[in-house]
Design a protein around this motif. Structure first.
Motif, PDB file in Angstrom:
ATOM      1  N   THR A 187      26.806  38.964 -15.998  1.00 53.41           N
ATOM      2  CA  THR A 187      25.358  39.005 -15.951  1.00 53.41           C
ATOM      3  C   THR A 187      24.845  38.278 -14.721  1.00 53.41           C
ATOM      4  OG1 THR A 187      25.252  39.077 -18.345  1.00 53.41           O
ATOM      5  CG2 THR A 187      23.263  38.400 -17.221  1.00 53.41           C
ATOM      6  N   SER A 188      25.427  37.131 -14.398  1.00 49.20           N
ATOM      7  CA  SER A 188      24.989  36.363 -13.244  1.00 49.20           C
ATOM      8  C   SER A 188      25.140  37.168 -11.968  1.00 49.20           C
ATOM      9  CB  SER A 188      25.794  35.071 -13.122  1.00 49.20           C
ATOM     10  OG  SER A 188      25.634  34.303 -14.275  1.00 49.20           O
ATOM     11  N   ALA A 189      26.227  37.911 -11.859  1.00 54.85           N
ATOM     12  CA  ALA A 189      26.483  38.689 -10.654  1.00 54.85           C
ATOM     13  C   ALA A 189      25.605  39.933 -10.612  1.00 54.85           C
ATOM     14  CB  ALA A 189      27.951  39.086 -10.592  1.00 54.85           C
ATOM     15  N   GLN A 190      25.203  40.442 -11.801  1.00 55.89           N
ATOM     16  CA  GLN A 190      24.448  41.677 -11.888  1.00 55.89           C
ATOM     17  C   GLN A 190      22.998  41.505 -11.456  1.00 55.89           C
ATOM     18  OE1 GLN A 190      24.643  43.147 -15.858  1.00 55.89           O
ATOM     19  NE2 GLN A 190      25.307  45.144 -15.228  1.00 55.89           N
ATOM     20  N   TYR A 191      22.381  40.423 -11.846  1.00 53.70           N
ATOM     21  CA  TYR A 191      20.963  40.196 -11.584  1.00 53.70           C
ATOM     22  C   TYR A 191      20.780  38.937 -10.753  1.00 53.70           C
ATOM     23  CZ  TYR A 191      20.886  43.084 -15.833  1.00 53.70           C
ATOM     24  OH  TYR A 191      21.108  44.050 -16.758  1.00 53.70           O
ATOM     25  N   SER A 192      19.700  38.931  -9.965  1.00 50.95           N
ATOM     26  CA  SER A 192      19.383  37.725  -9.211  1.00 50.95           C
ATOM     27  C   SER A 192      18.062  37.158  -9.732  1.00 50.95           C
ATOM     28  CB  SER A 192      19.295  38.031  -7.721  1.00 50.95           C
ATOM     29  OG  SER A 192      18.336  39.034  -7.472  1.00 50.95           O
ATOM     30  N   SER A 193      17.920  35.870  -9.634  1.00 46.30           N
ATOM     31  CA  SER A 193      16.736  35.189 -10.134  1.00 46.30           C
ATOM     32  C   SER A 193      15.482  35.769  -9.478  1.00 46.30           C
ATOM     33  CB  SER A 193      16.852  33.695  -9.846  1.00 46.30           C
ATOM     34  OG  SER A 193      15.772  33.017 -10.393  1.00 46.30           O
ATOM     35  N   GLY A 194      14.475  36.086 -10.302  1.00 45.81           N
ATOM     36  CA  GLY A 194      13.225  36.654  -9.788  1.00 45.81           C
ATOM     37  C   GLY A 194      13.214  38.166  -9.743  1.00 45.81           C
ATOM     38  N   GLN A 195      14.348  38.790 -10.017  1.00 42.07           N
ATOM     39  CA  GLN A 195      14.438  40.243  -9.984  1.00 42.07           C
ATOM     40  C   GLN A 195      13.659  40.855 -11.156  1.00 42.07           C
ATOM     41  OE1 GLN A 195      18.485  41.611 -10.024  1.00 42.07           O
ATOM     42  NE2 GLN A 195      17.920  43.771 -10.125  1.00 42.07           N
ATOM     43  N   THR A 196      12.958  41.973 -10.888  1.00 39.72           N
ATOM     44  CA  THR A 196      12.236  42.679 -11.937  1.00 39.72           C
ATOM     45  C   THR A 196      13.184  43.656 -12.621  1.00 39.72           C
ATOM     46  OG1 THR A 196      10.175  42.515 -10.697  1.00 39.72           O
ATOM     47  CG2 THR A 196      10.239  44.148 -12.447  1.00 39.72           C
ATOM     48  N   LEU A 197      13.198  43.596 -13.944  1.00 39.39           N
ATOM     49  CA  LEU A 197      14.085  44.442 -14.745  1.00 39.39           C
ATOM     50  C   LEU A 197      13.248  45.202 -15.762  1.00 39.39           C
ATOM     51  CD1 LEU A 197      16.714  41.635 -15.479  1.00 39.39           C
ATOM     52  CD2 LEU A 197      16.852  43.373 -13.693  1.00 39.39           C
ATOM     53  N   TYR A 198      13.887  46.189 -16.400  1.00 35.48           N
ATOM     54  CA  TYR A 198      13.219  46.987 -17.429  1.00 35.48           C
ATOM     55  C   TYR A 198      14.185  47.255 -18.573  1.00 35.48           C
ATOM     56  CZ  TYR A 198       9.948  47.802 -13.645  1.00 35.48           C
ATOM     57  OH  TYR A 198       9.048  47.620 -12.634  1.00 35.48           O
TER      58      TYR A 198
END
Length: 131
Positions: free
Chosen positions: A63-74
């Motif tokens: 999960t840490s590698a998949q998303y970066s802090s501040g990224q918008t997700l849905y």
């Protein structure tokens, strides 16, 4: 006859000595081979530990590698639960729709949850339900 016996004993002595020398060489070679195998095993063990540490053992690493802090997700689908804490048994804050904006806070949990900020407040969602 005495010469013959002396010659025979001398020959046996030389043969026995050379046999022992050959045996000693074989033992030395065997020890070296075992030592090399031991060193190789230690190297493989070290590499295995390094690879294990890099790959991680839970969804927290992925999960840490998949998303970066501040990224918008849905959410991937409608009715994804926004939980108060990183547990399915935690109270649900809101059921989210596919169009709900989620901002990743950078926090993950080993149980596979990520913390997000939404228009409904901060909460936790299951990472496999997010895109």
């Amino acid at each position: 006859m005495k010469k013959y016996q002396t010659l025979l004993i001398g020959s046996l002595f030389l043969f026995t000595t050379s046999s022992h020398a050959g045996f000693a060489d074989s033992i030395r070679e065997l020890r070296n081979t075992i030592g090399q195998l031991s060193d190789t095993t230690k190297e493989i063990t070290g590499v295995t530990k390094e690879v294990g540490a890099l790959s991680g053992n839970g969804s927290e690493q992925a999960t840490s590698a998949q998303y970066s802090s501040g990224q918008t997700l849905y959410p991937k689908l409608n009715n994804v639960s926004l939980y108060e804490s990183a547990s399915k048994s935690a109270p649900v804050i809101k059921k989210l729709t596919k169009s709900t904006d989620l901002v990743f806070t950078g926090k993950t949990h080993k149980s596979g949850f990520i913390q997000v900020t939404t228009e409904y407040g901060d909460g936790w969602v299951e990472s496999h339900l997010i895109r």
